[in-house]
Design a protein around this motif. Structure first.
Motif, PDB file in Angstrom:
ATOM      1  N   ILE A  25       0.873  -1.157  -0.168  1.00 43.67           N
ATOM      2  CA  ILE A  25       0.080   0.039   0.070  1.00 43.67           C
ATOM      3  C   ILE A  25       0.913   1.082   0.216  1.00 43.67           C
ATOM      4  O   ILE A  25       0.622   2.180  -0.605  1.00 43.67           O
ATOM      5  CB  ILE A  25      -0.978  -0.020   1.254  1.00 43.67           C
ATOM      6  CG1 ILE A  25      -1.900  -0.952   0.975  1.00 43.67           C
ATOM      7  CG2 ILE A  25      -1.438   1.309   1.365  1.00 43.67           C
ATOM      8  CD1 ILE A  25      -2.773  -1.366   2.181  1.00 43.67           C
ATOM      9  N   VAL A  26       1.948   1.279   0.823  1.00 45.94           N
ATOM     10  CA  VAL A  26       2.801   2.294   0.897  1.00 45.94           C
ATOM     11  C   VAL A  26       3.493   2.719  -0.317  1.00 45.94           C
ATOM     12  O   VAL A  26       3.575   3.680  -0.966  1.00 45.94           O
ATOM     13  CB  VAL A  26       3.765   2.252   2.082  1.00 45.94           C
ATOM     14  CG1 VAL A  26       4.942   3.215   1.910  1.00 45.94           C
ATOM     15  CG2 VAL A  26       3.282   2.186   3.241  1.00 45.94           C
ATOM     16  N   LYS A  27       4.069   1.511  -0.925  1.00 44.46           N
ATOM     17  CA  LYS A  27       4.557   1.558  -2.300  1.00 44.46           C
ATOM     18  C   LYS A  27       3.620   2.102  -3.464  1.00 44.46           C
ATOM     19  O   LYS A  27       4.176   3.116  -4.373  1.00 44.46           O
ATOM     20  CB  LYS A  27       5.076   0.015  -2.823  1.00 44.46           C
ATOM     21  CG  LYS A  27       5.794   0.201  -4.209  1.00 44.46           C
ATOM     22  CD  LYS A  27       6.016  -1.118  -4.440  1.00 44.46           C
ATOM     23  CE  LYS A  27       6.599  -1.164  -6.020  1.00 44.46           C
ATOM     24  NZ  LYS A  27       6.904  -2.708  -6.333  1.00 44.46           N
ATOM     25  N   TYR A  28       2.365   1.819  -3.435  1.00 42.54           N
ATOM     26  CA  TYR A  28       1.242   2.371  -4.316  1.00 42.54           C
ATOM     27  C   TYR A  28       1.137   3.663  -4.201  1.00 42.54           C
ATOM     28  O   TYR A  28       0.941   4.629  -5.272  1.00 42.54           O
ATOM     29  CB  TYR A  28       0.098   1.596  -4.086  1.00 42.54           C
ATOM     30  CG  TYR A  28      -1.084   2.049  -4.816  1.00 42.54           C
ATOM     31  CD1 TYR A  28      -1.129   1.672  -6.351  1.00 42.54           C
ATOM     32  CD2 TYR A  28      -2.028   2.748  -4.149  1.00 42.54           C
ATOM     33  CE1 TYR A  28      -2.272   2.255  -6.992  1.00 42.54           C
ATOM     34  CE2 TYR A  28      -3.167   3.440  -4.963  1.00 42.54           C
ATOM     35  CZ  TYR A  28      -3.310   3.113  -6.089  1.00 42.54           C
ATOM     36  OH  TYR A  28      -4.532   3.608  -7.017  1.00 42.54           O
ATOM     37  N   LEU A  29       1.218   4.128  -2.977  1.00 41.88           N
ATOM     38  CA  LEU A  29       0.946   5.435  -2.766  1.00 41.88           C
ATOM     39  C   LEU A  29       2.063   6.557  -2.900  1.00 41.88           C
ATOM     40  O   LEU A  29       1.926   7.543  -3.590  1.00 41.88           O
ATOM     41  CB  LEU A  29       0.437   5.779  -0.980  1.00 41.88           C
ATOM     42  CG  LEU A  29      -0.838   5.229  -0.570  1.00 41.88           C
ATOM     43  CD1 LEU A  29      -1.059   5.387   0.921  1.00 41.88           C
ATOM     44  CD2 LEU A  29      -1.798   5.965  -1.263  1.00 41.88           C
ATOM     45  N   VAL A  30       3.165   5.882  -2.826  1.00 39.76           N
ATOM     46  CA  VAL A  30       4.363   6.684  -3.155  1.00 39.76           C
ATOM     47  C   VAL A  30       4.621   6.664  -4.952  1.00 39.76           C
ATOM     48  O   VAL A  30       4.888   7.868  -5.346  1.00 39.76           O
ATOM     49  CB  VAL A  30       5.634   5.951  -2.712  1.00 39.76           C
ATOM     50  CG1 VAL A  30       6.989   6.484  -3.334  1.00 39.76           C
ATOM     51  CG2 VAL A  30       5.874   6.312  -0.981  1.00 39.76           C
ATOM     52  N   LYS A  33       2.149   9.349  -5.842  1.00 37.28           N
ATOM     53  CA  LYS A  33       2.744  10.912  -5.531  1.00 37.28           C
ATOM     54  C   LYS A  33       3.608  11.238  -6.237  1.00 37.28           C
ATOM     55  O   LYS A  33       3.482  12.417  -7.099  1.00 37.28           O
ATOM     56  CB  LYS A  33       2.845  10.571  -4.041  1.00 37.28           C
ATOM     57  CG  LYS A  33       3.508  12.116  -3.455  1.00 37.28           C
ATOM     58  CD  LYS A  33       2.492  13.016  -3.271  1.00 37.28           C
ATOM     59  CE  LYS A  33       2.639  14.210  -2.522  1.00 37.28           C
ATOM     60  NZ  LYS A  33       1.718  15.181  -2.560  1.00 37.28           N
ATOM     61  N   ARG A  34       4.583  10.217  -6.825  1.00 38.56           N
ATOM     62  CA  ARG A  34       5.489  10.583  -7.879  1.00 38.56           C
ATOM     63  C   ARG A  34       4.976  10.857  -9.154  1.00 38.56           C
ATOM     64  O   ARG A  34       5.742  11.883  -9.893  1.00 38.56           O
ATOM     65  CB  ARG A  34       6.758   9.473  -8.001  1.00 38.56           C
ATOM     66  CG  ARG A  34       7.461   9.450  -6.520  1.00 38.56           C
ATOM     67  CD  ARG A  34       8.537   8.436  -7.055  1.00 38.56           C
ATOM     68  NE  ARG A  34       9.274   8.259  -5.568  1.00 38.56           N
ATOM     69  CZ  ARG A  34      10.025   7.426  -5.205  1.00 38.56           C
ATOM     70  NH1 ARG A  34      10.424   6.373  -6.293  1.00 38.56           N
ATOM     71  NH2 ARG A  34      10.669   7.205  -4.130  1.00 38.56           N
ATOM     72  N   GLN A  35       4.001  10.396  -9.677  1.00 39.85           N
ATOM     73  CA  GLN A  35       3.160  10.656 -10.862  1.00 39.85           C
ATOM     74  C   GLN A  35       2.368  11.858 -10.890  1.00 39.85           C
ATOM     75  O   GLN A  35       1.751  12.117 -11.807  1.00 39.85           O
ATOM     76  CB  GLN A  35       2.204   9.347 -11.217  1.00 39.85           C
ATOM     77  CG  GLN A  35       3.327   8.128 -11.607  1.00 39.85           C
ATOM     78  CD  GLN A  35       2.418   6.751 -12.025  1.00 39.85           C
ATOM     79  OE1 GLN A  35       1.196   7.107 -11.680  1.00 39.85           O
ATOM     80  NE2 GLN A  35       3.131   5.893 -12.502  1.00 39.85           N
ATOM     81  N   GLY A  36       2.222  12.485  -9.382  1.00 39.06           N
ATOM     82  CA  GLY A  36       1.434  13.601  -9.454  1.00 39.06           C
ATOM     83  C   GLY A  36       0.100  13.295  -9.509  1.00 39.06           C
ATOM     84  O   GLY A  36      -0.758  14.290  -9.511  1.00 39.06           O
ATOM     85  N   LYS A  37      -0.494  11.985  -9.289  1.00 37.48           N
ATOM     86  CA  LYS A  37      -1.703  11.666  -8.857  1.00 37.48           C
ATOM     87  C   LYS A  37      -2.300  12.219  -7.537  1.00 37.48           C
ATOM     88  O   LYS A  37      -1.540  12.190  -6.589  1.00 37.48           O
ATOM     89  CB  LYS A  37      -2.068  10.334  -9.061  1.00 37.48           C
ATOM     90  CG  LYS A  37      -1.937   9.964 -10.621  1.00 37.48           C
ATOM     91  CD  LYS A  37      -2.336   8.433 -10.689  1.00 37.48           C
ATOM     92  CE  LYS A  37      -1.838   7.908 -11.846  1.00 37.48           C
ATOM     93  NZ  LYS A  37      -2.214   6.589 -11.906  1.00 37.48           N
TER      94      LYS A  37
END
Length: 57
Positions: A25-30, A33-37
């Motif tokens: 889940i943390v990997k998905y959120l990071v 975030k990096r993609q600007g979503k």
């Protein structure tokens, strides 16, 4: 040592699975975030932070 592992193997497996789920889940959120979503559901017109969380366009 082996007796303790044998007695607690189910707890160790459940804990390992939960840690794996949280890490994914943390990997998905990071990644998002990096993609600007954004994690918000849009509809910023009625948001108290309207214009603050998204950069000026």
């Amino acid at each position: 040592m082996f007796a303790w592992l044998a007695q607690n193997i189910s707890t160790i497996i459940v804990a390992a699975v939960l840690i794996l789920i949280v890490a994914l889940i943390v990997k998905y959120l990071v990644k998002n975030k990096r993609q600007g979503k954004s994690s918000c559901g849009a509809g910023c017109a009625h948001c108290a932070l309207h214009g603050k969380c998204h950069g000026a366009k």
